[in-house]
Scaffold this active site. Structure first.
Site, PDB file in Angstrom:
ATOM      1  N   LYS A 169     -47.643 -73.764  13.800  1.00  0.00           N
ATOM      2  CA  LYS A 169     -46.971 -73.723  15.100  1.00  0.00           C
ATOM      3  C   LYS A 169     -47.131 -72.324  15.665  1.00  0.00           C
ATOM      4  CE  LYS A 169     -43.406 -72.353  17.158  1.00  0.00           C
ATOM      5  NZ  LYS A 169     -43.773 -72.052  18.523  1.00  0.00           N
ATOM      6  N   GLU A 244     -41.658 -62.624   7.430  1.00  0.00           N
ATOM      7  CA  GLU A 244     -42.064 -61.272   7.847  1.00  0.00           C
ATOM      8  C   GLU A 244     -41.303 -60.982   9.128  1.00  0.00           C
ATOM      9  OE1 GLU A 244     -43.736 -59.434   6.016  1.00  0.00           O
ATOM     10  OE2 GLU A 244     -45.044 -60.713   4.809  1.00  0.00           O
ATOM     11  N   CYS A 278     -43.927 -54.912  14.537  1.00  0.00           N
ATOM     12  CA  CYS A 278     -42.835 -54.853  13.556  1.00  0.00           C
ATOM     13  C   CYS A 278     -42.921 -53.581  12.734  1.00  0.00           C
ATOM     14  CB  CYS A 278     -42.877 -56.086  12.662  1.00  0.00           C
ATOM     15  SG  CYS A 278     -44.516 -56.445  12.021  1.00  0.00           S
ATOM     16  N   GLU A 378     -33.986 -53.213  16.462  1.00  0.00           N
ATOM     17  CA  GLU A 378     -35.412 -53.257  16.807  1.00  0.00           C
ATOM     18  C   GLU A 378     -35.542 -53.510  18.304  1.00  0.00           C
ATOM     19  OE1 GLU A 378     -37.907 -56.654  15.538  1.00  0.00           O
ATOM     20  OE2 GLU A 378     -39.262 -55.122  14.749  1.00  0.00           O
TER      21      GLU A 378
HETATM   22  P1  NAP Z   1     -38.923 -65.488  17.693  1.00  0.00           P
HETATM   23  O1  NAP Z   1     -38.018 -66.320  18.496  1.00  0.00           O
HETATM   24  O2  NAP Z   1     -38.539 -65.113  16.316  1.00  0.00           O
HETATM   25  O3  NAP Z   1     -40.339 -66.245  17.675  1.00  0.00           O
HETATM   26  C1  NAP Z   1     -41.285 -66.246  16.618  1.00  0.00           C
HETATM   27  C2  NAP Z   1     -41.811 -67.658  16.394  1.00  0.00           C
HETATM   28  O4  NAP Z   1     -40.750 -68.480  15.873  1.00  0.00           O
HETATM   29  C3  NAP Z   1     -42.263 -68.348  17.680  1.00  0.00           C
HETATM   30  O5  NAP Z   1     -43.381 -69.170  17.403  1.00  0.00           O
HETATM   31  C4  NAP Z   1     -41.050 -69.155  18.025  1.00  0.00           C
HETATM   32  O6  NAP Z   1     -41.287 -70.229  18.896  1.00  0.00           O
HETATM   33  C5  NAP Z   1     -40.595 -69.636  16.664  1.00  0.00           C
HETATM   34  N1  NAP Z   1     -39.220 -70.138  16.624  1.00  0.00           N
HETATM   35  C6  NAP Z   1     -38.188 -69.863  17.476  1.00  0.00           C
HETATM   36  N2  NAP Z   1     -37.086 -70.531  17.122  1.00  0.00           N
HETATM   37  C7  NAP Z   1     -37.405 -71.266  16.027  1.00  0.00           C
HETATM   38  C8  NAP Z   1     -36.689 -72.185  15.205  1.00  0.00           C
HETATM   39  N3  NAP Z   1     -35.417 -72.483  15.441  1.00  0.00           N
HETATM   40  N4  NAP Z   1     -37.327 -72.751  14.158  1.00  0.00           N
HETATM   41  C9  NAP Z   1     -38.604 -72.452  13.896  1.00  0.00           C
HETATM   42  N5  NAP Z   1     -39.344 -71.620  14.646  1.00  0.00           N
HETATM   43  C10 NAP Z   1     -38.754 -71.018  15.697  1.00  0.00           C
HETATM   44  O7  NAP Z   1     -39.277 -64.148  18.480  1.00  0.00           O
HETATM   45  P2  NAP Z   1     -39.233 -63.943  20.087  1.00  0.00           P
HETATM   46  O8  NAP Z   1     -38.047 -64.606  20.692  1.00  0.00           O
HETATM   47  O9  NAP Z   1     -40.528 -64.335  20.613  1.00  0.00           O
HETATM   48  O10 NAP Z   1     -39.062 -62.363  20.141  1.00  0.00           O
HETATM   49  C11 NAP Z   1     -37.754 -61.825  20.042  1.00  0.00           C
HETATM   50  C12 NAP Z   1     -37.744 -60.612  19.146  1.00  0.00           C
HETATM   51  O11 NAP Z   1     -38.270 -60.923  17.859  1.00  0.00           O
HETATM   52  C13 NAP Z   1     -38.605 -59.456  19.582  1.00  0.00           C
HETATM   53  O12 NAP Z   1     -38.014 -58.699  20.564  1.00  0.00           O
HETATM   54  C14 NAP Z   1     -38.798 -58.712  18.287  1.00  0.00           C
HETATM   55  O13 NAP Z   1     -37.698 -57.908  18.010  1.00  0.00           O
HETATM   56  C15 NAP Z   1     -38.876 -59.802  17.281  1.00  0.00           C
HETATM   57  N6  NAP Z   1     -40.267 -60.132  16.911  1.00  0.00           N
HETATM   58  C16 NAP Z   1     -40.760 -59.663  15.749  1.00  0.00           C
HETATM   59  C17 NAP Z   1     -42.066 -59.944  15.404  1.00  0.00           C
HETATM   60  C18 NAP Z   1     -42.663 -59.443  14.142  1.00  0.00           C
HETATM   61  O14 NAP Z   1     -43.856 -59.198  14.085  1.00  0.00           O
HETATM   62  N7  NAP Z   1     -41.906 -59.304  13.063  1.00  0.00           N
HETATM   63  C19 NAP Z   1     -42.873 -60.705  16.239  1.00  0.00           C
HETATM   64  C20 NAP Z   1     -42.322 -61.197  17.436  1.00  0.00           C
HETATM   65  C21 NAP Z   1     -41.021 -60.907  17.742  1.00  0.00           C
HETATM   66  P3  NAP Z   1     -40.933 -70.032  20.458  1.00  0.00           P
HETATM   67  O15 NAP Z   1     -42.001 -69.116  20.955  1.00  0.00           O
HETATM   68  O16 NAP Z   1     -41.001 -71.389  20.997  1.00  0.00           O
HETATM   69  O17 NAP Z   1     -39.552 -69.432  20.531  1.00  0.00           O
END
Ligand code: NAP
Ligand code: MG
Length: 471
Positions: A169, A244, A278, A378
């Site tokens: 996904k 991660e 990250c 973060e």
């Molecule tokens: P996120 O919500 O954690 O999204 C990461 C992935 O998880 C996306 O594919 C997302 O899909 C999916 N996801 C969301 N809710 C889920 C659920 N309930 N069950 C399973 N999968 C799910 O991150 P974001 O909202 O895009 O970004 C928010 C913050 O996350 C950023 O500001 C940053 O702090 C952090 N982040 C960290 C990393 C890293 O490399 N560690 C990468 C991205 C973001 P959707 O796109 O449909 O929500």
């Protein structure tokens, strides 16, 4: 306008059952560039079914067969490098040099996994036991938008090397990259169902993956909040879970550091991937007695950092991926000001001369305390905090005073001393005077930066379960 209206299930490109249309934006202009038809729960179930059917056959393939598959996948993704670079710039806004590296990385992780697999022994004799490493089953792989192609290929490479099959996904904000990578991987000619790629929402497709009894393993990269949610959701079926998550990585500039090298490196560590990393080094710990000199040097070197058009080779900081991320970063910049941090570089609003797009000013706050929100949470944008320390003991205490533990940096001209300090830092990786990546070494976080490790043998074993046969 480009329409992306296919997902990949059981070796075929199919129209999703889901009906929702999602607008894809170019973050450098804020304009809509494509429409994506999103997969739904039914699509996720179909993909799991296909991966489940493919598992018995694929899990029994020989190591040589899987090495060959991974090499074919590597060649296929390498052949679309230019197209992938263009897509990364267009839908994600990575500056061109970064985007080119990201596209190459997506191909390289497949070759690296082939090399790890080549050298890996799946069986060993321990006492009277034959211990075999057995693939876990169907893996659910969930990727974020900050390196979507790289995470698809990296997680898939480890899963397939182990003999698992997979449902991926990806982030729906990365649908152009996903479409290019999917076409390339299809060309590699693996058996149908071995990998399936369903672009949909986390709350639908992601939720099915993290609860379905036929998913044995989840590998997730993204936010700490969603990571915790997935861990809870997977508890019912005791899924193996690799997470991660976020970071708030310290950069220890030691008293003996050559500042002419250390300051540019600290800026690079903080602003890498436009701050949407990250592993970004966002807490810069400096000796209090050199603060004035260090502040002046940050101002001087930050003047060379260009935020703007990602197509321009002189740009090093691109736009934030979405308006939501832009707002989030702006909120933290305002919070830093409200909390009394000293604004050294940047600040709120768009960079000078830019009128459209989700650009932020690369920002450095100084005289930050480690208790301020901007030092604890973060931000995921180009916003750095300079924090002073009195002595090395205090530097270590501040470095470890964080809920995270993904990466740390030490900049020093005294390598033995830097190595000695590294032993006291709670982080999955400590980089001394370098920003290099070592693909054979484990990568992952201590504390709330995650669970488990990716890359190399450690990453492969995250998709395997040991079994002992005693005779
Ligand atoms: P996120 O919500 O954690 O999204 C990461 C992935 O998880 C996306 O594919 C997302 O899909 C999916 N996801 C969301 N809710 C889920 C659920 N309930 N069950 C399973 N999968 C799910 O991150 P974001 O909202 O895009 O970004 C928010 C913050 O996350 C950023 O500001 C940053 O702090 C952090 N982040 C960290 C990393 C890293 O490399 N560690 C990468 C991205 C973001 P959707 O796109 O449909 O929500
Ligand atoms: Mg989200």
């Amino acid at each position: 306008m480009q329409q992306i209206n296919q997902i990949y299930i059981n070796g075929q490109f199919v129209a999703p059952h889901g009906m929702e249309l999602f607008d894809l934006h170019n973050p450098a202009t804020a304009k809509v560039i494509a429409q994506v038809k999103l997969a739904d729960e039914q699509d996720a179930l179909d993909a799991i079914q296909a991966a489940k059917q493919a598992f018995p056959g694929f899990s029994r393939t020989s190591k040589a067969t899987r090495v060959d598959y991974l090499k074919r996948m590597h060649a296929a993704v390498a052949s679309v490098e230019a197209e992938l670079t263009a897509a990364i710039i267009e839908e994600y806004g990575a500056p061109v040099s970064r985007a080119a590296w990201m596209a190459k990385h997506a191909a390289n992780v497949l070759l690296e996994a082939a090399n790890v697999l080549q050298d890996y022994d799946f069986t060993q004799r321990i006492g009277i036991a034959d211990v075999t490493m057995q693939p876990l089953g169907v893996a659910g792989l969930i990727t974020p938008w900050n390196s979507n192609a790289g995470f698809i290929c990296g997680k898939l490479a480890a899963a397939l090397a182990a003999g698992c099959t997979a449902v991926i996904k990806p982030s729906e904000m990365s649908a152009l990259q996903t479409a290019i990578v999917t076409r390339a991987l299809h060309q590699a000619g693996l058996p149908a169902g071995v990998f399936n790629i369903v672009t949909g929402r986390g709350e639908t497709v992601g939720a099915v993956l993290s609860t379905h009894p036929d998913i044995a393993k989840i590998s997730f990269t993204g936010s700490t909040a969603v990571g915790k949610h997935i861990l809870r959701a997977g508890a019912e079926t005791l899924k193996r879970i690799t997470l991660e998550l976020g970071g708030k990585s310290p950069v220890l500039i030691l008293d003996d550091a050559d500042l002419k090298q250390a300051i540019p490196m600290a800026l690079q560590a903080g602003f890498m991937n436009s701050g949407q990393a990250c592993i970004a080094g966002t807490r810069i710990l400096v000796p209090a007695n050199r603060l004035a000199e260090i502040e002046a040097m940050f101002v001087e070197h930050a003047a060379n950092i260009r935020a703007g058009d990602p197509q321009d080779p002189n740009t090093s900081v691109g736009p934030m991926v979405s308006f939501k991320q832009w707002q989030r970063v702006q909120r933290y910049i305002h919070l830093g000001l409200e909390e009394g941090a000293h604004l050294l570089v940047g600040g709120p609003g768009l960079p000078d001369g830019i009128e459209a797009g989700w650009f932020v000013k690369p920002t450095v706050f100084s005289r930050v305390t480690n208790q301020m929100t901007i030092a604890r949470e973060e931000i995921f944008g180009p916003v750095l905090s300079i924090i002073t320390y009195k002595d090395e003991a205090e530097a270590l205490a501040i470095a470890n005073d964080t809920p995270y533990g993904l990466q740390a940096y030490i900049l020093s001209s005294n390598l033995p001393k830097a190595r000695a300090l590294a032993a006291y830092i709670d982080a999955g990786r400590v980089l001394i005077n370098t920003l290099a990546h070592e693909p054979r070494a484990p990568f992952g976080g201590f504390k709330q930066s995650g669970i488990g490790r990716e890359y190399g043998t450690f990453g492969l074993e995250a998709f395997l379960e040991p079994k002992s046969v005693l005779a």
